[in-house]
Every structure is written in C-alpha cells, then in structure tokens.
Design an enzyme around this catalytic site. Structure first.
Site, PDB file in Angstrom:
ATOM      1  N   GLY A 264       0.788  -1.221   0.000  1.00 52.20           N
ATOM      2  CA  GLY A 264       0.000   0.000   0.000  1.00 52.20           C
ATOM      3  C   GLY A 264       0.819   1.270   0.000  1.00 52.20           C
ATOM      4  O   GLY A 264       1.855   1.386  -0.668  1.00 52.20           O
TER       5      GLY A 264
ATOM      6  N   ASP B  17       6.450  -5.017  14.309  1.00 52.38           N
ATOM      7  CA  ASP B  17       5.047  -4.908  14.682  1.00 52.38           C
ATOM      8  C   ASP B  17       4.986  -3.772  15.685  1.00 52.38           C
ATOM      9  O   ASP B  17       5.530  -3.876  16.792  1.00 52.38           O
ATOM     10  CB  ASP B  17       4.564  -6.215  15.307  1.00 52.38           C
ATOM     11  CG  ASP B  17       3.119  -6.168  15.779  1.00 52.38           C
ATOM     12  OD1 ASP B  17       2.560  -5.059  15.897  1.00 52.38           O
ATOM     13  OD2 ASP B  17       2.550  -7.234  16.055  1.00 52.38           O
TER      14      ASP B  17
ATOM     15  N   TYR C 270     -12.062   2.972  13.615  1.00 47.10           N
ATOM     16  CA  TYR C 270     -10.909   3.526  12.902  1.00 47.10           C
ATOM     17  C   TYR C 270     -10.917   5.049  12.981  1.00 47.10           C
ATOM     18  O   TYR C 270      -9.878   5.675  13.216  1.00 47.10           O
ATOM     19  CB  TYR C 270     -10.956   3.060  11.449  1.00 47.10           C
ATOM     20  CG  TYR C 270      -9.898   3.647  10.543  1.00 47.10           C
ATOM     21  CD1 TYR C 270      -8.646   3.053  10.436  1.00 47.10           C
ATOM     22  CD2 TYR C 270     -10.157   4.778   9.771  1.00 47.10           C
ATOM     23  CE1 TYR C 270      -7.673   3.577   9.590  1.00 47.10           C
ATOM     24  CE2 TYR C 270      -9.200   5.316   8.933  1.00 47.10           C
ATOM     25  CZ  TYR C 270      -7.961   4.706   8.837  1.00 47.10           C
ATOM     26  OH  TYR C 270      -7.007   5.243   8.009  1.00 47.10           O
TER      27      TYR C 270
ATOM     28  N   LYS D 206      -8.013   7.365  14.599  1.00 47.09           N
ATOM     29  CA  LYS D 206      -7.317   8.388  13.824  1.00 47.09           C
ATOM     30  C   LYS D 206      -7.468   9.768  14.474  1.00 47.09           C
ATOM     31  O   LYS D 206      -6.540  10.589  14.426  1.00 47.09           O
ATOM     32  CB  LYS D 206      -7.824   8.411  12.382  1.00 47.09           C
ATOM     33  CG  LYS D 206      -7.250   7.307  11.517  1.00 47.09           C
ATOM     34  CD  LYS D 206      -5.735   7.416  11.420  1.00 47.09           C
ATOM     35  CE  LYS D 206      -5.112   6.442  10.459  1.00 47.09           C
ATOM     36  NZ  LYS D 206      -3.637   6.514  10.464  1.00 47.09           N
TER      37      LYS D 206
ATOM     38  N   THR E  60      -5.311   1.117  -3.375  1.00 47.35           N
ATOM     39  CA  THR E  60      -4.457   0.040  -2.871  1.00 47.35           C
ATOM     40  C   THR E  60      -5.288  -1.226  -2.726  1.00 47.35           C
ATOM     41  O   THR E  60      -6.516  -1.213  -2.902  1.00 47.35           O
ATOM     42  CB  THR E  60      -3.845   0.404  -1.507  1.00 47.35           C
ATOM     43  OG1 THR E  60      -4.897   0.412  -0.517  1.00 47.35           O
ATOM     44  CG2 THR E  60      -3.164   1.767  -1.545  1.00 47.35           C
TER      45      THR E  60
END
Length: 233
Positions: A16, A54, A142, A146, A177
């Site tokens: 991506g 990670d 999400y 954000k 993507t």
C-alpha cells in the site's frame, strides 16, 4: 530537511502507501530506507533494508530502534482497520485499532526520538486520514483511533520542538491500494500521495492535506456541524 541523502524508516512498508513511501524515498535519493513490516520477508522492494516491526510489540519496537540509529526521517504509516462498530462490535477489535494508531505510533516515536535528536532533529511523519476530523458509519473505531492519533501528532509537535524535529501530519482519503479494492469511490494514486508528502517535508510543512476530500472536510471544520454530519444535525 532534504530527502536526498536522508536515512528513513517507514512502518508498514511492505504494501500500500507504505511501499510507495519507500519507493518514493529511493527515487528521490534517500541514502537508506528501512522498511518495517510484521513479516520482513513480505518486503519485496529492491534497495530497502527490511526490518521486523510490529508497532504494537514493544520488544520489536525497541529492537528496530537499536538497529536503525542513523534514522533522520521516521514515517509512522502502519495502520489497522478491524471494522468494528461502537455498539455491536467486539471491544477487542476497537482496542486493537487504538493500540495500532495511537499507542503504536507513540511507542515508535518514543523509541526513535533520541535518534532523530542525535541526527540533527530530522522529521517525523504521521499518516492520518480525512477521518481524523470526522467519522464514518462504516469505520467508526478507525475514525476514533485516527482522531486520537491526530491529537497525539499535535502533542508530539510540541514535545519535539526543542530538538528541532519537524512533525508533519498527512491527511488523505481513499487511495488505490489492495485494501480499498472493494470500495466504489474516487481514489488517489498512493505514489502521488507519497511524493506530495515528501514535498511537504522538504518544505517544512506541519500538515499535508493531500486530496480534494480532505481539503473539503478540513474547510468544513470552521462551519456548522451540519456540514460534516448532514443526516443527523
């Protein structure tokens, strides 16, 4: 700062936007590009240095910072979207998005801030979203993560000012993507977005609002709430 000759680390660089960041950095003459990924074997871009990273694993974050002490540009790109709803979703999925976008970004930044300072200050980029400013019924957890990351970015800008680290926020909507193949909406070319961001870093900009959707929402913040949420206000 200048991208030519810089040493950068990009989190989530195996796919991506992260992969496009790594490509754009190489194209613009970066001296070294560390490509962070949970599975470093998935990094297939020639010329980068794969790093197991990670961002929710403190041990891996510490190991990456110990390895890449020459970094003067850190791009916090790694993200997640579990797709959980607030009222019916699994709370663990909601926590995971917050662990990634807020705590993961903070963990990586804390680990690499001394290297940025030692290498002249450099720059820190946090990849945010148009949903940092608003919310989507499709991605509520999400959006909240954000928004928290945006607040974190503003706080880091203050915290890192004394060491002369530029902190740049990138806001962008849908990009073309593999993660958005199922979404029928206008999408930006991620390589174009990557280069717009790097242009902004070179120009010393604290914020890059990279597409029309983000510019429209950014402008609506100064208006009535109905501009952002016309169906419920």
């Amino acid at each position: 700062m200048q991208i030519n000759g810089a040493t950068a680390l990009v989190t989530g660089a195996n796919r991506g936007l992260g992969r496009r960041f790594a490509q754009a950095l190489l194209d613009r003459g970066a001296a070294k590009v560390y490509a962070g990924a949970r599975d470093p074997e998935s990094v297939d871009l020639p010329g980068v240095v794969p790093v197991r990273l990670d961002i929710t694993d403190p041990a891996q974050v510490a190991a990456a910072a110990a390895l890449a002490t020459d970094v003067d540009l850190l791009i916090n790109n790694a993200g997640s979207s579990a797709g959980a709803g607030f009222l019916g979703g699994d709370l663990a999925d909601i926590r995971y998005d917050m662990e990634t976008h807020y705590f993961g970004t903070l963990s990586v930044t804390r680990a690499f801030a001394p290297a940025l300072a030692a290498n002249g200050g450099g720059a820190l980029v946090n990849v945010l979203s148009v949903l940092s400013w608003t919310s989507s019924p499709l991605f509520p957890a999400y959006s909240a993560a954000k928004a928290a990351q945006l607040s974190l970015t503003n706080g880091l800008r203050l915290a890192l000012a004394d060491q002369k680290t530029l902190v740049t926020a990138l806001h962008v909507g849908y990009m073309d993507t593999d993660l958005t193949t199922h979404i029928d909406a206008p999408k930006s070319d991620p390589l174009v977005i990557a280069n717009l961001l790097l242009d902004g870093v070179e120009a010393g900009q604290p914020e890059v609002v990279a597409d029309e959707t983000s510019r429209r929402v950014r402008g609506a913040l100064s208006g009535p709430l109905s501009l952002l949420f016309p169906d419920v206000t």
